[in-house]
Scaffold this active site. Structure first.
Site, PDB file in Angstrom:
ATOM      1  N   GLU A   1      12.550  -4.867  -4.527  1.00  0.00           N
ATOM      2  CA  GLU A   1      11.469  -4.884  -5.513  1.00  0.00           C
ATOM      3  C   GLU A   1      11.980  -4.665  -6.932  1.00  0.00           C
ATOM      4  OE1 GLU A   1       8.232  -2.209  -4.405  1.00  0.00           O
ATOM      5  OE2 GLU A   1       7.294  -2.504  -6.356  1.00  0.00           O
TER       6      GLU A   1
ATOM      7  N   SER B   1       1.035   3.564  -3.356  1.00  0.00           N
ATOM      8  CA  SER B   1       0.449   4.573  -4.249  1.00  0.00           C
ATOM      9  C   SER B   1      -0.932   5.021  -3.780  1.00  0.00           C
ATOM     10  CB  SER B   1       0.321   4.002  -5.661  1.00  0.00           C
ATOM     11  OG  SER B   1       1.551   3.498  -6.097  1.00  0.00           O
TER      12      SER B   1
ATOM     13  N   GLY C   1       0.822  -1.209   0.000  1.00  0.00           N
ATOM     14  CA  GLY C   1       0.000   0.000   0.000  1.00  0.00           C
ATOM     15  C   GLY C   1       0.848   1.246   0.000  1.00  0.00           C
TER      16      GLY C   1
HETATM   17  C1  LIG Z   1       0.460  -3.273 -12.979  1.00  0.00           C
HETATM   18  C2  LIG Z   1       0.692  -2.309 -11.857  1.00  0.00           C
HETATM   19  C3  LIG Z   1       0.712  -2.775 -10.553  1.00  0.00           C
HETATM   20  C4  LIG Z   1       0.897  -1.887  -9.490  1.00  0.00           C
HETATM   21  N1  LIG Z   1       0.888  -2.380  -8.206  1.00  0.00           N
HETATM   22  C5  LIG Z   1       1.025  -1.523  -7.170  1.00  0.00           C
HETATM   23  C6  LIG Z   1       0.946  -2.002  -5.837  1.00  0.00           C
HETATM   24  O1  LIG Z   1       0.758  -3.201  -5.586  1.00  0.00           O
HETATM   25  N2  LIG Z   1       1.057  -1.110  -4.823  1.00  0.00           N
HETATM   26  C7  LIG Z   1       1.283   0.217  -5.040  1.00  0.00           C
HETATM   27  O2  LIG Z   1       1.413   0.968  -4.072  1.00  0.00           O
HETATM   28  N3  LIG Z   1       1.351   0.719  -6.314  1.00  0.00           N
HETATM   29  C8  LIG Z   1       1.223  -0.117  -7.371  1.00  0.00           C
HETATM   30  N4  LIG Z   1       1.282   0.361  -8.663  1.00  0.00           N
HETATM   31  C9  LIG Z   1       1.379   1.806  -8.870  1.00  0.00           C
HETATM   32  C10 LIG Z   1       2.719   2.275  -9.406  1.00  0.00           C
HETATM   33  O3  LIG Z   1       3.711   2.213  -8.419  1.00  0.00           O
HETATM   34  C11 LIG Z   1       2.487   3.725  -9.889  1.00  0.00           C
HETATM   35  O4  LIG Z   1       1.619   3.657 -11.019  1.00  0.00           O
HETATM   36  C12 LIG Z   1       3.744   4.416 -10.259  1.00  0.00           C
HETATM   37  O5  LIG Z   1       4.543   4.662  -9.141  1.00  0.00           O
HETATM   38  C13 LIG Z   1       3.456   5.760 -10.972  1.00  0.00           C
HETATM   39  O6  LIG Z   1       2.599   6.553 -10.232  1.00  0.00           O
HETATM   40  P1  LIG Z   1       1.316   7.228 -10.908  1.00  0.00           P
HETATM   41  O7  LIG Z   1       0.521   6.128 -11.531  1.00  0.00           O
HETATM   42  O8  LIG Z   1       0.660   8.066  -9.884  1.00  0.00           O
HETATM   43  O9  LIG Z   1       1.859   8.118 -12.092  1.00  0.00           O
HETATM   44  P2  LIG Z   1       2.560   9.545 -11.969  1.00  0.00           P
HETATM   45  O10 LIG Z   1       3.500   9.562 -10.815  1.00  0.00           O
HETATM   46  O11 LIG Z   1       1.494  10.587 -12.027  1.00  0.00           O
HETATM   47  O12 LIG Z   1       3.397   9.571 -13.300  1.00  0.00           O
HETATM   48  C14 LIG Z   1       2.829   9.824 -14.581  1.00  0.00           C
HETATM   49  C15 LIG Z   1       3.966  10.023 -15.576  1.00  0.00           C
HETATM   50  O13 LIG Z   1       4.710  11.190 -15.213  1.00  0.00           O
HETATM   51  C16 LIG Z   1       6.077  10.876 -15.064  1.00  0.00           C
HETATM   52  N5  LIG Z   1       6.683  11.646 -13.965  1.00  0.00           N
HETATM   53  C17 LIG Z   1       6.199  11.769 -12.708  1.00  0.00           C
HETATM   54  N6  LIG Z   1       7.040  12.521 -11.966  1.00  0.00           N
HETATM   55  C18 LIG Z   1       8.073  12.869 -12.772  1.00  0.00           C
HETATM   56  C19 LIG Z   1       9.265  13.636 -12.589  1.00  0.00           C
HETATM   57  N7  LIG Z   1       9.556  14.194 -11.422  1.00  0.00           N
HETATM   58  N8  LIG Z   1      10.112  13.775 -13.638  1.00  0.00           N
HETATM   59  C20 LIG Z   1       9.823  13.202 -14.849  1.00  0.00           C
HETATM   60  N9  LIG Z   1       8.702  12.473 -15.072  1.00  0.00           N
HETATM   61  C21 LIG Z   1       7.844  12.295 -14.063  1.00  0.00           C
HETATM   62  C22 LIG Z   1       6.110   9.395 -14.697  1.00  0.00           C
HETATM   63  O14 LIG Z   1       7.356   8.812 -14.995  1.00  0.00           O
HETATM   64  C23 LIG Z   1       4.975   8.862 -15.574  1.00  0.00           C
HETATM   65  O15 LIG Z   1       5.420   8.625 -16.868  1.00  0.00           O
HETATM   66  C24 LIG Z   1       1.087  -0.500  -9.744  1.00  0.00           C
HETATM   67  C25 LIG Z   1       1.067  -0.022 -11.067  1.00  0.00           C
HETATM   68  C26 LIG Z   1       0.859  -0.906 -12.115  1.00  0.00           C
HETATM   69  C27 LIG Z   1       0.842  -0.377 -13.518  1.00  0.00           C
END
Ligand SMILES: Cc1cc2nc3c(=O)[nH]c(=O)nc-3n(C[C@H](O)[C@H](O)[C@H](O)COP(=O)(O)OP(=O)(O)OC[C@H]3O[C@@H](n4cnc5c(N)ncnc54)[C@H](O)[C@@H]3O)c2cc1C
Length: 383
Positions: A250, A133, A131
């Site tokens: 991880e 994101s 937990g």
């Molecule tokens: C299949 C799958 C399983 C997952 N399982 C889990 C889970 O079990 N537990 C959990 O906690 N999370 C989980 N996640 C979530 C995952 O960790 C997040 O999707 C990821 O960290 C990105 O966060 P976000 O989706 O909020 O995207 P954002 O952080 O909003 O990013 C969107 C885009 O902007 C870019 N970006 C963001 N900040 C910057 C920066 N400072 N500089 C340049 N580019 C940037 C990112 O690289 C990305 O391309 C999972 C995701 C997927 C796809």
């Protein structure tokens, strides 16, 4: 930090000896397991199979013997998971518990927590989810808003997590939440980790369908969830440091470059023993990249084994590994004249369709490409 962190490392003979036993077990147990299911890789769920692996001593194997583990070296675990992933075995039930929750509890937990949580993990019966994101906090994890407030008897948890893989199957979530005021503690302070029993009142788990229509990740809502004091894992306020340590586990394993392996096998079957020149060249390239990634990943295993902090090297493995596993469906489409098919068609066409749909997620889960490249740049002294 410098690039010399990658040192050649090979699997010691005593760990390598495990391989034939794991292979024989998988050959028997997965004899009828279709390639289209194997393509799910570490997303394939099968509680009975996890229990069988527990009986073999292959879950939580690096944990201490007194808690049901085998105190095995990281290399022994590497051999086991490499074989499981290469076979496309359905490991998702126990995957998070084995890879990171168990080691986290072993490192930061109290004796009572170790006694309670580790033995069922090692039996392959206790499932955990991560937990971290939240709806507005993914890459910028320090901006999480889910919070736990101290009460007379414990903590009151409120907020929401998202994308939580397997929350609907899991017994527990290790949640990173805010326990202190950001203004007072600074951005990376005031966060703590809790082991949240997902059967508690006030918790709602809602599935999110992915591109393939499967439901493996979820939204999780906490509405005045009452936690005992014993739910806190590690030190109050040290959640950020604990999570950072967890992320190295991880990001460096073979699951970061083997997600498309079922498609490689399917393609080799279609191509057969008489590849044309282009096919020979690209199969050679795929093999060379795979072996290089494996060497890099083993080097991180060596660093973990030596007690070093492999955060930079683990980010390199994940980023390069994700690029590789994402490119496989594209490369193979240029080599084999067969279109992806979601249903019907050949086994190759169905595996191709599944992995084409899943591949974009490989570089999101576990930290996005841009974030990893930021860590790599910092390690190289570029920022
Ligand atoms: C299949 C799958 C399983 C997952 N399982 C889990 C889970 O079990 N537990 C959990 O906690 N999370 C989980 N996640 C979530 C995952 O960790 C997040 O999707 C990821 O960290 C990105 O966060 P976000 O989706 O909020 O995207 P954002 O952080 O909003 O990013 C969107 C885009 O902007 C870019 N970006 C963001 N900040 C910057 C920066 N400072 N500089 C340049 N580019 C940037 C990112 O690289 C990305 O391309 C999972 C995701 C997927 C796809």
């Amino acid at each position: 930090m410098s690039i010399s962190q990658f040192r050649h490392s090979s699997i010691p003979p005593e760990a390598e000896m495990l391989r034939s036993k794991v292979r024989a077990f998988l050959r028997d147990e997965l004899a009828d397991y279709p390639l289209t299911d194997r393509a799910h890789s570490w997303m394939g769920f099968n509680a009975g199979f996890s229990r069988q692996l527990g009986e073999q001593g292959w879950v939580g194997m690096s944990l201490p013997v007194e808690y049901g583990g085998a105190a095995a070296s990281p290399y022994s675990r590497y051999v086991v998971i490499e074989e499981l992933l290469a076979a496309g075995a359905p490991v998702s039930a126990h995957w998070i518990a084995d890879r990171q929750s168990g080691p986290l509890i072993q490192r930061f937990g109290t004796d009572e927590q170790k006694e309670k949580y580790l033995p069922p993990i090692c039996r392959g019966e206790s499932y955990f989810c991560i937990g971290m994101s939240e709806p507005d906090s993914g890459s910028d994890l320090a901006s999480i808003k889910t919070n736990a407030k101290k009460t007379k008897d414990g903590w009151l948890l409120n907020g929401q997590k998202v994308w939580t893989t397997n929350a609907h199957h899991s017994h527990y979530m290790i949640a990173l939440v805010r326990t202190g005021d950001k203004e007072e503690t600074g951005r990376h302070g005031g966060m703590s980790q809790f082991i949240v029993d997902l059967s508690l009142p006030g918790i709602t788990v809602r599935a999110i369908p992915d591109l393939t229509g499967s439901e493996h990740f979820n939204e999780v809502f906490f509405d005045n969830v009452e936690l005992d004091d014993s739910a806190l894992i590690g030190q109050e306020g040290a959640g950020w440091q604990q999570v950072t340590a967890e992320l190295a586990f991880e990001r460096s394993g073979p699951e970061r470059f083997l997600s498309s392996i079922a498609l490689i096998y399917a393609a080799l079957d279609v191509i057969g023993t008489k590849p044309d020149a282009l096919q020979s060249r690209d199969i050679g390239r795929i093999t060379a990249r795979l072996l290089t990634l494996r060497d890099m990943s083993l080097s991180v295993t060596q660093q973990l084994s030596d007690g070093e902090n492999p955060a930079w090297a683990a980010s390199c493995v994940k980023d390069l590994g994700n690029v590789f596993e994402q490119e496989i469906p594209e490369i193979l489409q240029l080599l084999i004249d067969e279109q992806p098919q979601v249903s019907g068609g050949s086994e190759y066409a169905r595996v191709l369709a599944y992995l084409t749909q899943m591949a974009p997620s490989f570089s999101l889960r576990g930290g996005t490409r841009e974030i990893l490249r930021g860590i790599i740049a910092r390690g190289l002294g570029l920022r």
